[in-house]
Design an enzyme around this catalytic site. Structure first.
Site, short mmCIF file in Angstrom:
data_model
loop_
_atom_site.label_atom_id
_atom_site.label_comp_id
_atom_site.label_asym_id
_atom_site.label_seq_id
_atom_site.Cartn_x
_atom_site.Cartn_y
_atom_site.Cartn_z
N HIS A 215 0.84 -1.21 0.00
CA HIS A 215 0.00 0.00 0.00
C HIS A 215 0.88 1.25 0.00
O HIS A 215 0.84 2.07 0.94
CB HIS A 215 -0.91 0.00 1.24
CG HIS A 215 -2.37 0.09 0.92
ND1 HIS A 215 -3.04 -0.88 0.22
CD2 HIS A 215 -3.30 1.06 1.18
CE1 HIS A 215 -4.31 -0.54 0.10
NE2 HIS A 215 -4.49 0.64 0.65
N GLY A 222 -5.62 0.57 -4.67
CA GLY A 222 -6.42 -0.50 -5.28
C GLY A 222 -6.46 -0.38 -6.79
O GLY A 222 -6.25 -1.36 -7.51
N ARG A 223 -6.74 0.83 -7.28
CA ARG A 223 -6.81 1.03 -8.73
C ARG A 223 -5.46 0.79 -9.39
O ARG A 223 -5.37 0.14 -10.43
CB ARG A 223 -7.31 2.45 -9.01
CG ARG A 223 -8.82 2.61 -8.87
CD ARG A 223 -9.23 4.08 -8.81
NE ARG A 223 -8.90 4.66 -7.51
CZ ARG A 223 -8.70 5.96 -7.30
NH1 ARG A 223 -8.78 6.81 -8.31
NH2 ARG A 223 -8.44 6.41 -6.09
N LEU A 224 -4.39 1.30 -8.79
CA LEU A 224 -3.07 1.12 -9.40
C LEU A 224 -2.64 -0.35 -9.32
O LEU A 224 -1.99 -0.85 -10.25
CB LEU A 224 -2.05 2.01 -8.70
CG LEU A 224 -0.70 2.17 -9.43
CD1 LEU A 224 -0.91 2.72 -10.84
CD2 LEU A 224 0.23 3.07 -8.64
N TYR A 258 -11.12 -10.08 -1.08
CA TYR A 258 -10.46 -9.60 0.13
C TYR A 258 -10.08 -10.76 1.05
O TYR A 258 -9.03 -10.72 1.72
CB TYR A 258 -11.34 -8.59 0.85
CG TYR A 258 -11.45 -7.28 0.12
CD1 TYR A 258 -10.32 -6.53 -0.18
CD2 TYR A 258 -12.68 -6.77 -0.29
CE1 TYR A 258 -10.40 -5.33 -0.87
CE2 TYR A 258 -12.78 -5.56 -0.98
CZ TYR A 258 -11.63 -4.86 -1.27
OH TYR A 258 -11.72 -3.67 -1.96
#
EC number: 2.7.7.108
Length: 386
Positions: A215, A222-224, A258
């Site tokens: 992170h 999340g998008r990347l 998740y």
């Protein structure tokens, strides 16, 4: 098999101690155990990717389909993060003539497209898949709208946490900021490793989890992280174009997605994650091929109908070609794109409406927007907001 996938370190925020997870470098240790079942899933995913790659090569206008695929993937990836835009919202926003769409949400989706196109352009120009490229893409991802104040293009210097009001009460806490550089350095090394026997497809799956665990940015991870998958598959030659929209699979199985990430961190279950990942690649590739085939049939059927309309058939077919490139158009745009006169376009639009090929969607007398609804419906499958 239970693996040690990292260590916990104690840190503090505002005097409150918390435990943060620092992932071990990839590849997994002990090595991955690809039993027959998992190897079969991997091979099925590779075959499906090959069929998708072949489909994009034989399409009469691959750019036409890819333009929409990229927008659908961008939309789905942003929806996982909580945006409420639809595909119609995004396309209306891109018309630059239609007010009233949710600007913050749509800008977020538009930024995703910009980031993907930047990353692919750099790789095709010979630039390596690297931390520098990820920072550049992140800058594009957050350059406008929500998140623009969260250090676009810069790795974080403060803690982040997931699922809770503070790190000591969070569901998951990524590594402290002073560990991020080492974690990312190890990840970059893994991206380019060629001696560990891990296939390019599995490498993309493992790298996605590791990126999400680190992170490294304040926002947009999340998008990347989902962009990273497509970028790696294109870089490895498994895809020619970004025609795989895995976010549809992740969105429809959000809870399991998740859970699989957590199982890697808590139990070292990389094989369980790869089983989920390979299945997603195979399913999504098959859906993309099916979508392309359905759109080809729709276009052919509608063109056949338009050819029967007499003297105005030529005009109607020119307009159909414009709608095939983008399912939402205005008269003004059609004038620019086709070179036809306004009266000719008006006659052609009337014919297309009479045959129910298109419909007007605003109900206004001025600034009308026409939609190739059957095309839009196929593209929008699975892309409705939560």
């Amino acid at each position: 098999m239970v693996r040690e996938t990292g260590t916990y370190v104690t840190s503090t925020l505002n005097g409150q101690p918390y435990r943060a997870f620092v992932p071990a470098p990839l590849p997994p240790d002990p090595p991955l155990q690809l039993n027959q079942d998992l190897a079969t899933l991997r091979d099925r995913a590779l075959v499906a990717l090959g069929e998708l790659k072949g489909m994009t090569r034989i399409l009469p206008d691959a750019g036409l389909f890819l333009y929409q695929y990229v927008r659908k993937e961008a939309l789905l990836s942003s929806q996982i993060e909580g945006t409420q835009s639809s595909l119609s919202d995004l396309l209306l926003f891109e018309l630059d003539e239609v007010p009233g769409v949710p600007l913050d949400d749509v800008r977020e989706v538009s930024n995703y497209i910009d980031a993907l196109e930047h990353g692919l352009g750099r790789i095709r120009g010979g630039f390596p898949l690297s931390l520098r490229l990820l920072r550049e893409m992140h800058e594009h991802l957050l350059r406008r709208g929500r998140g623009s104040g969260k250090a676009p293009g810069e790795f974080r210097r403060t803690p982040v946490w997931i699922g809770g009001p503070s790190p000591d009460r969070a569901q998951f806490v990524p590594p402290p900021a002073d560990h991020v550089a080492d974690c990312l350095g190890a990840l970059e090394k893994f991206l380019h490793s060629t001696e560990d026997g891990i296939s390019p497809l599995a490498r993309a799956g493992l790298a996605h989890v590791q990126f999400e665990t680190i992170h490294p940015f304040l926002d947009g991870n999340g998008r990347l992280g989902r962009l990273l998958i497509v970028l790696m598959l294109c870089d490895a030659g498994l895809l020619d174009e970004p025609s795989l929209y895995l976010s549809l699979y992740f969105k429809s199985r959000r809870e399991e997605y998740y859970q699989r990430l957590d199982a890697v961190r808590t139990h070292g279950d990389w094989e369980g994650w790869l089983r989920f990942f390979f299945d997603g690649v195979a399913a999504t590739s098959g859906q993309a091929v099916d979508t392309a085939q359905r759109l080809l049939r729709l276009f052919q059927d509608d063109r056949d109908r338009l050819r029967t309309t007499g003297r105005t058939a030529g005009t109607a077919l020119q307009l159909h070609e414009a709608f095939s490139r983008n399912p939402l158009r205005t008269s003004a745009l059609l004038v620019k794109e086709t070179g036809l006169s306004k009266p000719a376009i008006s006659r052609g639009l009337t014919i297309m409406q009479d045959l129910a090929v298109i419909r007007e969607v605003t109900g206004k007398q001025r600034y009308k927007v026409f939609a190739y609804q059957s095309y839009l419906d196929i593209l929008s499958e699975g892309a409705q907001p939560f």
